[in-house]
Structures are given as C-alpha cells and as structure tokens.
Scaffold this motif. Structure first.
Motif, PDB file in Angstrom:
ATOM      1  N   ASN A 205       0.806  -1.222   0.000  1.00 12.14           N
ATOM      2  CA  ASN A 205       0.000   0.000   0.000  1.00 12.14           C
ATOM      3  C   ASN A 205       0.840   1.273   0.000  1.00 12.14           C
ATOM      4  O   ASN A 205       0.349   2.334   0.362  1.00 12.14           O
ATOM      5  N   MET A 206       2.111   1.159  -0.405  1.00 13.14           N
ATOM      6  CA  MET A 206       3.007   2.299  -0.269  1.00 13.14           C
ATOM      7  C   MET A 206       4.130   2.239  -1.299  1.00 13.14           C
ATOM      8  O   MET A 206       4.609   1.173  -1.653  1.00 13.14           O
ATOM      9  N   MET A 219      -7.485   1.335  -6.704  1.00 15.23           N
ATOM     10  CA  MET A 219      -7.747   1.239  -8.139  1.00 15.23           C
ATOM     11  C   MET A 219      -6.475   1.367  -8.985  1.00 15.23           C
ATOM     12  O   MET A 219      -6.497   1.127 -10.194  1.00 15.23           O
ATOM     13  N   TYR A 220      -5.356   1.749  -8.358  1.00 12.28           N
ATOM     14  CA  TYR A 220      -4.107   1.942  -9.094  1.00 12.28           C
ATOM     15  C   TYR A 220      -3.095   0.817  -8.851  1.00 12.28           C
ATOM     16  O   TYR A 220      -2.057   0.774  -9.502  1.00 12.28           O
ATOM     17  N   LYS A 221      -3.399  -0.084  -7.914  1.00 10.13           N
ATOM     18  CA  LYS A 221      -2.431  -1.122  -7.533  1.00 10.13           C
ATOM     19  C   LYS A 221      -2.087  -2.057  -8.687  1.00 10.13           C
ATOM     20  O   LYS A 221      -0.925  -2.406  -8.899  1.00 10.13           O
ATOM     21  N   GLU A 222      -3.109  -2.492  -9.416  1.00 13.07           N
ATOM     22  CA  GLU A 222      -2.890  -3.495 -10.456  1.00 13.07           C
ATOM     23  C   GLU A 222      -1.874  -3.013 -11.493  1.00 13.07           C
ATOM     24  O   GLU A 222      -0.940  -3.742 -11.846  1.00 13.07           O
ATOM     25  N   GLN A 223      -2.046  -1.775 -11.964  1.00  7.12           N
ATOM     26  CA  GLN A 223      -1.133  -1.244 -12.969  1.00  7.12           C
ATOM     27  C   GLN A 223       0.276  -1.063 -12.407  1.00  7.12           C
ATOM     28  O   GLN A 223       1.275  -1.360 -13.076  1.00  7.12           O
ATOM     29  N   LEU A 224       0.362  -0.588 -11.169  1.00  8.12           N
ATOM     30  CA  LEU A 224       1.670  -0.395 -10.550  1.00  8.12           C
ATOM     31  C   LEU A 224       2.430  -1.717 -10.459  1.00  8.12           C
ATOM     32  O   LEU A 224       3.593  -1.809 -10.877  1.00  8.12           O
ATOM     33  N   PHE A 225       1.778  -2.753  -9.924  1.00 12.11           N
ATOM     34  CA  PHE A 225       2.487  -4.022  -9.716  1.00 12.11           C
ATOM     35  C   PHE A 225       2.713  -4.777 -11.027  1.00 12.11           C
ATOM     36  O   PHE A 225       3.642  -5.584 -11.125  1.00 12.11           O
TER      37      PHE A 225
END
Length: 232
Positions: A205-206, A219-225
């Motif tokens: 989360n960071m 909502m932005y986690k998937e693209q980041l990872f």
C-alpha cells in the motif's frame, strides 16, 4: 484566432469589453453573459481560449466560477475593486484589469495572453518523445524537465510538482497534468503521480520515493504491480 467569452453582470461593462474586442481582429467574441451560472454551463460544454471575467457578481462571484471549472481557459479578471488583485494572483490568472479599463491597458493584457497561448500551442505540438513540459505558474509558463520531476501532488485547484529544490504550484488539475507526461510516470493515487525512475521501494500500500512514503490507491495497484513485475 483567440476565441473569447465575457462575463459581467453589468451590461455596460460588457459593451465596453465587446467594443474593445471588435477592434482586435485576432479576437473573436463567442458569447457575452450577465448570468454567471448560464456562462458556467456554457464553459463546461464548450472550449474557449480566453475568458474576461468580472469578480463581484450577485449570483456567483468570478472567483467561485473560476474554481468551479475543472480545466479553465486563460482568464483576465475585470473588476472595480483592487482588493481582489492578490486572490487573482493566487488563482494564476493572466492579468487583472481595474475598471474603468483604458483600451491601452486592455491591449497590453491581450498581448500577454497571445504570448501565453502561442507558447502553450507550441508545447502541445511537440514530438511525443518530449523531455520537458510547460506549466502555468505565477503568471508565466514555467519549463520543467521531466527527468527532474520526482512526484506530483494534487491539491484541489492546483498541482504541486516536486522537481529540484523548490516545488512548483501549477493551476491545473491532475487529469490535465497527467496527459502531458510520458510513460515514465504513473498515477498511484487520486492525489499522487510518481516518476517510475525515482522509486526506491514498493510495498502493498506504499511507494517510497525521495525518502517519502506515498500511499497507493486500490484502483491503481494493479497497474503499478504489473509494471513492477515486468521489471523484476
């Protein structure tokens, strides 16, 4: 051609602005409004280049109207009250005209706007592999090298760009600034855009960047990872 709208609840003041605009062939008056709420609806549905905007109006002040626009055009405030000059400066308007407005002063303001719009259009037409952007800040367009940007924070009516030693405040929204950036940048939260090159560490989360821990929205986690995993 610079497309203009004029808003003032005094018809005589609008007559003067319209007369001045008619003297300059590079300006085209698209509409004049005494009702700021009607004008707000028009601005939300149409694109113009320049807004002549009175500040003190009965139903909605010019300042309130400007803050309600998600992606405002270049603005010249027109008012009989000098006390609003500071707030106009903080809203990053192009100029501030004090009534009664002499034509010479009007012309000077328009010339300033022409320079701003010319620079904006040249920037928009650049090659997509650009390595810098221009943002409107403190009555001017400021050049920022993309490699210098660490992250960008959204602050209601502004974005705060952390690049170099001193942050830059620009009067535009996150969607607008995001559209100017390259694939080296990623939005990780409704309030944060980061430079992927500057990431130091990532947790669930960071993201740690420049020694700071910035939150990652669901909502932005998937693209980041996805990006992280492709480069692991």
């Amino acid at each position: 051609m610079i497309r203009c709208i004029a808003i003032d609840d005094e018809p005589l003041a609008l007559d003067i602005i319209e007369n001045y605009i008619s003297k300059l062939p590079e300006l085209k008056l698209e509409g004049r409004y005494t009702n700021p709420l009607e004008a707000l609806d028009v601005l939300n549905k149409n694109t113009v280049d320049l807004l002549f905007l009175d500040i003190q109006m009965s139903e909605l002040s010019g300042i309130q109207l400007l803050k309600a626009l998600p992606n405002p055009p270049v603005v010249i405030f027109t008012t009989a009250y000098q006390k609003y000059a500071l707030e106009g400066y903080e809203l990053d308007v192009a100029d501030y005209l004090l009534k009664p407005i002499p034509f010479e002063r009007f012309l000077k303001a328009v010339n300033k706007v022409k320079d701003l719009l010319s620079l904006q259009r040249n920037t928009t037409d650049q090659n997509p592999l650009k390595d810098y952007i221009f943002v409107k800040s403190d009555y001017q367009l400021v050049k920022i090298n993309l490699d210098d940007i660490i992250y960008i924070e959204g602050l209601k009516d502004y974005v705060k760009i952390f690049a170099g030693t001193k942050p830059i405040f620009a009067h535009q929204n996150m969607k607008s600034i995001e559209s100017k950036l390259t694939n080296d940048f990623l939005r990780i939260h409704k309030s944060y855009i980061i430079s992927l090159k500057k990431i130091e560490a990532v947790q669930k989360n960071m993201v740690r960047i420049a020694g700071l821990e910035l939150p990652v929205g669901e909502m932005y986690k998937e693209q980041l990872f996805k990006i992280i995993n492709e480069n692991s």
